[in-house]
Scaffold this motif. Sequence first.
Motif, PDB file in Angstrom:
ATOM      1  N   ASN A   2       0.925  -0.986   0.084  1.00 45.21           N
ATOM      2  CA  ASN A   2       0.045   0.018   0.012  1.00 45.21           C
ATOM      3  C   ASN A   2       0.844   1.269  -0.049  1.00 45.21           C
ATOM      4  O   ASN A   2       1.961   1.547   0.386  1.00 45.21           O
ATOM      5  CB  ASN A   2      -0.631   0.245   1.106  1.00 45.21           C
ATOM      6  CG  ASN A   2      -1.741   0.823   1.380  1.00 45.21           C
ATOM      7  OD1 ASN A   2      -2.614   1.856   0.778  1.00 45.21           O
ATOM      8  ND2 ASN A   2      -1.995   1.811   2.651  1.00 45.21           N
ATOM      9  N   ARG A 151     -12.418  10.415   2.562  1.00 46.21           N
ATOM     10  CA  ARG A 151     -11.214   9.953   3.794  1.00 46.21           C
ATOM     11  C   ARG A 151     -11.717  10.219   5.299  1.00 46.21           C
ATOM     12  O   ARG A 151     -12.705  10.533   5.646  1.00 46.21           O
ATOM     13  CB  ARG A 151      -9.967  10.443   3.409  1.00 46.21           C
ATOM     14  CG  ARG A 151      -9.423  11.226   1.748  1.00 46.21           C
ATOM     15  CD  ARG A 151      -8.615  11.407   2.012  1.00 46.21           C
ATOM     16  NE  ARG A 151      -7.732  12.787   2.357  1.00 46.21           N
ATOM     17  CZ  ARG A 151      -6.788  13.136   1.801  1.00 46.21           C
ATOM     18  NH1 ARG A 151      -6.063  12.252   1.436  1.00 46.21           N
ATOM     19  NH2 ARG A 151      -7.099  14.043   2.212  1.00 46.21           N
ATOM     20  N   GLU A 173     -10.541   5.807   2.757  1.00 41.25           N
ATOM     21  CA  GLU A 173      -9.124   5.807   3.511  1.00 41.25           C
ATOM     22  C   GLU A 173      -9.309   6.234   4.125  1.00 41.25           C
ATOM     23  O   GLU A 173      -9.809   7.124   4.992  1.00 41.25           O
ATOM     24  CB  GLU A 173      -8.443   6.611   1.789  1.00 41.25           C
ATOM     25  CG  GLU A 173      -8.731   6.287   0.569  1.00 41.25           C
ATOM     26  CD  GLU A 173      -8.120   7.514  -0.695  1.00 41.25           C
ATOM     27  OE1 GLU A 173      -7.036   6.765  -1.300  1.00 41.25           O
ATOM     28  OE2 GLU A 173      -8.247   8.444  -0.471  1.00 41.25           O
ATOM     29  N   ASN A 245      -3.856   4.849   4.634  1.00 43.79           N
ATOM     30  CA  ASN A 245      -3.228   5.060   2.925  1.00 43.79           C
ATOM     31  C   ASN A 245      -2.164   6.878   3.530  1.00 43.79           C
ATOM     32  O   ASN A 245      -1.688   6.751   2.278  1.00 43.79           O
ATOM     33  CB  ASN A 245      -4.039   5.313   2.323  1.00 43.79           C
ATOM     34  CG  ASN A 245      -5.500   4.403   2.202  1.00 43.79           C
ATOM     35  OD1 ASN A 245      -6.064   4.387   3.027  1.00 43.79           O
ATOM     36  ND2 ASN A 245      -4.841   3.400   1.387  1.00 43.79           N
TER      37      ASN A 245
END
Length: 320
Positions: A2, A151, A173, A245
């Motif tokens: 990731n 997010r 996210e 993230n």
Amino acid sequence: MNSLKLIAPVRSVFMMKQMLEAKVDEVHLGLKPLQLINLSFDSRHQFVNGTPTQVESLEELNEITAMGKENKVKVNFMANSKYVPESLKRDYLFHIKLAVEAGVNRITVSNFSTLNWISQADFNIPIDVGTFMAATNIGYYRYLESMGVQRVGIPQGMTLDEINDISSKTNLELIVTGNFGGGNVCGHCRLEECPTENEIGQGCRTGYKVTDSFSGVDLENGQVLDGATDCSLCSIPELIDAGVNYIKLIGREVPNPITTSKICQIYKTWITEVEKGRTSKQIYNDLDQEDLMWNMMWKPRFCEKKRCSYLNTPVTNSYV
């Protein structure tokens, strides 16, 4: 693996230049509101210990967003006040309108009222939810998804196992705060509202004068409430594996922006080296040998005091 991106604090054109040199991926900032004296529409007073925390003018905001666009660095506008009264709704939305017209890329909010206001106003801009929303369970995350949020800031007290569980069950996210943590619902303790001559910043991080009632001796600058964690560097590989993230650094209120940019540079270097396959131990040893700020400031203040956010230390074991 990731990809982990770095979000850095900015309050001026000069600070933006410093962050661009540090090669950050995104910046977060606020704008000094026209309507308020010292409060603001984000999570900071306009000044902390005499240092401004927000971009001082619309002209400067325009310049910063232009620099971001030119360098492919996104600008996240912080409108994340914990509470905005209904009487200020029009002023709040006008504040957002100015930022959108200036070219910001995202908006961060931290309460349901402002989230609803922005959604209904149809600014057509991505919305993030900040850590002050304290999103700690799957139902909460799914509701935010239904509201169009993209997010979310992970509360600072969540463990790696909890983050990993959340990331496997949401499409949102995830953002973690990389440095200078407070509590699980940081900012809700009301200590910032204590009546003092000058603002004290985060009350849990402030030094207090404590008087021994038996001897009458004053203990100067005792940090009696400070049990916070401050560093996530060694856990960056684990955060990536857990599905995080973005790692966001705070510090818009830090007096010296060059110091803040150096912190960002250390984080960016660590992320880059992890992505090359190097271990945290190897990167740590490199900094030990090469970096003056690491040896003079970072290691004594954080490593030696075990202020690690995701490692098993006496601080995390006593975390509240």
